[in-house]
Design an enzyme around this catalytic site. Structure first.
Site, PDB file in Angstrom:
ATOM      1  N   ASP A 199      20.249 -18.724   9.905  1.00  0.00           N
ATOM      2  CA  ASP A 199      20.376 -18.324  11.296  1.00  0.00           C
ATOM      3  C   ASP A 199      20.718 -16.837  11.391  1.00  0.00           C
ATOM      4  OD1 ASP A 199      20.656 -19.187  14.166  1.00  0.00           O
ATOM      5  OD2 ASP A 199      22.688 -18.431  13.851  1.00  0.00           O
ATOM      6  N   GLU A 264      15.753 -16.432  10.023  1.00  0.00           N
ATOM      7  CA  GLU A 264      15.432 -16.191  11.433  1.00  0.00           C
ATOM      8  C   GLU A 264      15.800 -14.751  11.771  1.00  0.00           C
ATOM      9  OE1 GLU A 264      16.975 -17.568  15.867  1.00  0.00           O
ATOM     10  OE2 GLU A 264      18.357 -17.228  14.203  1.00  0.00           O
TER      11      GLU A 264
END
Length: 535
Positions: A199, A264
Site C-alpha cells: 500500500d 501501489e
C-alpha cells in the site's frame, strides 16, 4: 522458467465484503475459503487480500494495530493458515495488502512513542516541533482533508499522518523501524504467503529537512478534499530513500521461492507512470507496480496509449500491473457509463481491453459479474472522507458493498445478519446465480482462459497503431505469431479500412466486409494474422 506473476491474472478480494461465515454481517477468512472454488473457476492465478490484520477499523484495516495478528472480525491465524492451504490446493497464490507506511494510533509502537521524547520508540514516528507561531511544521496536506499534522499535547509536538489523524506515519529514517517492518514481512512469508501488495509504496520516507511543498500551479481545487492536489507533493512522498527500502525488501523476498511484490503508486497522471518505471527497474526493487492511471474517469485511446507507452519508455526492463477498478474507486461499468451503449457492452469491452494488455492483470471482486457502483445514502456510509465531506465527496463505500451470490437469499447470500454495507436490488440482480451461459461471468472465464492459452497475450510485445479517436489499436507479437487488437471507445459506429487480411478471433459488435472493419458502439476485435498489421 518464467515467473508465475508475469502473465498472471490477480483477483482482489475485499474481505469485509466477500462472504460472511458467522452471521455478524462482516466477511471473514472462513467465508473466503468457502468461496475459493468460485475464484479458481474463473481461471485466475492469485488472490490479493485487502488488509486482514488487527485494527480498530477506523479506515477499514488500513490502520494496523498489530502486524502479526489477524483481526478477530476476520478470524485468527489458524483460519489464515487454512485459507493458504486450501488456496494452494487449488493452484491459487495468495498475497496480502501490507500497510507499511503508517500504523494505527492504537499500535503499541505509537502508544510508547507518544509518551515522551526519550523512550526507546520516541523516534519511531515522524515528530516535529511547532513553528514559532504554533502552526504545523510544513504545509503538507492529508488525503482525507486538513493538515497532515496532528498536535499531541503529551509530547508538545506534531506527528505526521497522510490519511486519518489516527494513522500516524512511521519514521523510516530510523533504521530500527525498517528492521522491525522487515521482521513483520518475514513472519507472513514464513507462514506460506506468496507475496505482498504494498500500500502507498511511495510514501515510506518523508523529507528529513521538513521542507514545505510548492504549489502545483496547474491543478486547481475541484472538491472539498482536493487541497492535497493543489501542491506539488515532492517533499512528503516519493523520496529517493524509498528505493533503498524497496531493495532491502526485495533482498528479503529473494530468500523465498516464487515470491512477488506489487506496489501501489499513490500518484496521478504521467508522474505515476514514471514512478512505476523507477520502482520496477532492474531486478532488485519491486517485481511490478501499478498506479491510479487507469482508475480514473479518462476513457479515450490517447490516455490508455500514453499509460502503456509511458511505462515502456520509463521502464524498458520493468513489469507493469494494469487494472481498471479496486476498492478505492467507482466501479468501471459505472465510472465510464457516459461512454457506453449499455452496462453489458461496457463490461465486455473493458474486460476485453484489460485482458489484451501486456503485463499482469488485476480484477476486483464483482467485476466478473459486471457489477455497478452502489448508490449510497448518508446514513449508510462508513468511509471517513465521505462522512466528513458529504455530499461533495461520495466516498468509497459504493464499490465496497458485499459480493452477491444468490439473488433471492437474504443479502444476496452474503450474510444471514445485517451486512456492514447494504446489498441493494441493482447489485443483487447481478448475483452469481443469475449469471447465464453467455453472461458476463462466462465471458470473463472465456477471456481469462484465452489469455492464458495465447503466447501473444501472455508474453507478446506491444506496438501501437495510429488511429484517430475513439479507436485504440495495437499489435502484439510473440515469436512468429501476431494479433492486432482494436477497440471502439465510443457509442458511435466506426469504420476502419483494412490494409491486409485477418480473421476475427474474438469480437463483439464487429464485422469485416468489403475490406472494411466495422465496429459498432463499444465494439472490439482480436484479429489474428500472419503478415503485417491489418489496419
Amino acid at each position: 522458467m518464467q515467473e508465475w506473476w508475469r502473465s498472471a491474472v490477480i483477483y482482489q478480494v475485499y474481505p469485509r465484503s466477500y462472504q460472511d461465515s458467522d452471521g455478524d454481517g462482516i466477511g471473514d477468512l472462513a467465508g473466503i475459503t468457502s468461496r475459493l472454488d468460485h475464484i479458481a473457476a474463473l481461471g485466475v492465478d492469485c488472490i490479493w487480500l485487502s488488509p486482514i490484520f488487527a485494527s480498530p477499523q477506523a479506515d477499514m484495516g488500513y490502520d494496523v494495530s498489530d502486524y502479526l495478528a489477524v483481526d478477530p472480525i476476520f478470524g485468527n491465524l489458524a483460519a489464515f493458515d487454512t485459507l493458504i492451504t486450501e488456496a494452494h490446493a487449488r493452484g491459487l497464490k495468495v498475497i496480502t495488502d501490507q500497510v507499511l507506511s503508517h500504523t494505527s494510533d492504537k499500535h503499541e509502537w505509537f502508544q510508547q512513542s507518544r509518551k515522551d521524547r526519550d523512550n526507546d520508540k520516541a523516534d519511531w514516528y515522524v515528530w516535529a516541533d511547532p513553528l514559532p507561531d504554533g502552526s504545523p511544521p510544513t504545509n503538507w496536506h492529508s488525503h482525507f482533508g486538513g493538515p497532515a499534522w496532528e498536535f499531541d499535547p503529551g509530547r508538545g509536538q506534531y506527528y505526521l499522518h497522510h490519511f486519518l489523524a489516527s494513522q500516524p506515519d512511521l519514521n523510516y529514517h530510523n533504521p530500527d523501524v525498517v528492521d522491525a517492518i522487515l521482521e513483520t514481512c518475514k513472519f507472513w512469508l514464513d507462514r506460506g504467503l506468496d507475496g505482498f501488495r504494498l500500500d502507498t509504496v511511495n510514501y515510506f520516507f518523508h523529507d528529513h529537512e521538513l521542507r514545505s511543498n510548492p504549489p502545483a500551479q496547474t491543478r486547481p481545487q475541484v472538491m472539498a478534499t482536493d487541497l492535497y492536489g493543489m501542491q506539488k507533493n515532492i517533499y512528503n512522498k516519493t523520496r529517493p530513500e524509498n528505493l533503498g527500502f524497496l531493495e532491502r525488501l526485495r533482498t528479503l523476498t529473494n530468500q523465498y521461492k516464487d515470491i512477488m511484490m506489487v506496489g501501489e503508486v499513490g500518484e496521478m497522471g504521467n508522474r505515476s507512470i514514471e514512478i512505476m518505471g523507477e520502482y520496477t527497474a532492474g531486478e532488485h526493487r519491486l517485481h511490478m507496480a501499478y498506479s491510479f492511471a487507469m482508475l480514473g474517469p479518462d476513457f479515450n485511446a490517447e490516455h490508455f496509449r500514453n499509460c502503456i507507452e509511458g511505462f515502456q519508455r520509463g521502464a524498458p526492463d520493468g513489469h507493469p500491473y494494469w487494472s481498471f477498478s479496486n476498492h478505492d474507486v467507482p466501479r468501471q461499468v459505472s465510472r465510464w457509463a457516459e461512454h457506453s451503449v449499455s452496462e453489458d457492452a461496457m463490461a465486455r469491452l473493458s474486460c476485453a481491453m484489460l485482458m489484451s494488455f501486456e503485463g499482469t492483470i488485476g480484477i476486483y471482486q464483482g467485476e466478473e459479474l459486471g457489477q455497478t457502483e452502489t448508490e449510497m445514502e448518508f446514513e449508510e456510509l462508513t468511509d471517513p472522507p465521505a462522512i466528513r465531506y458529504w455530499p461533495n465527496v461520495k466516498g468509497r463505500d459504493g464499490c465496497r458493498t458485499p459480493m452477491v451470490w444468490e439473488k433471492d437469499q437474504p443479502n444476496a447470500g452474503f450474510s444471514t445478519g445485517k451486512p456492514w454495507l447494504p446489498v441493494k436490488a441493482p447489485q443483487a440482480a447481478k448475483a452469481v446465480d443469475q449469471q447465464t451461459d453467455d453472461g458476463i461471468m462466462a465471458f470473463y472465464k472465456e477471456m481469462i482462459a484465452y489469455r492464458k492459452n495465447s503466447p501473444v497475450l501472455s508474453r507478446g510485445k506491444t506496438t501501437f497503431i495510429d488511429q484517430p479517436e475513439p479507436i485504440l489499436a495495437f499489435t502484439r507479437k510473440a515469436d512468429a505469431e501476431a494479433m492486432t487488437f482494436v477497440f471502439n471507445l465510443s457509442k458511435d459506429t466506426q469504420e476502419i479500412p483494412m490494409q491486409a487480411e485477418a480473421e476475427i478471433a474474438k469480437g463483439n459488435f464487429a464485422q469485416i466486409k468489403d475490406g472494411t472493419l466495422t465496429l459498432e458502439g463499444n465494439g472490439y476485435v482480436y484479429l489474428s494474422h500472419t503478415g503485417k498489421a491489418p489496419i
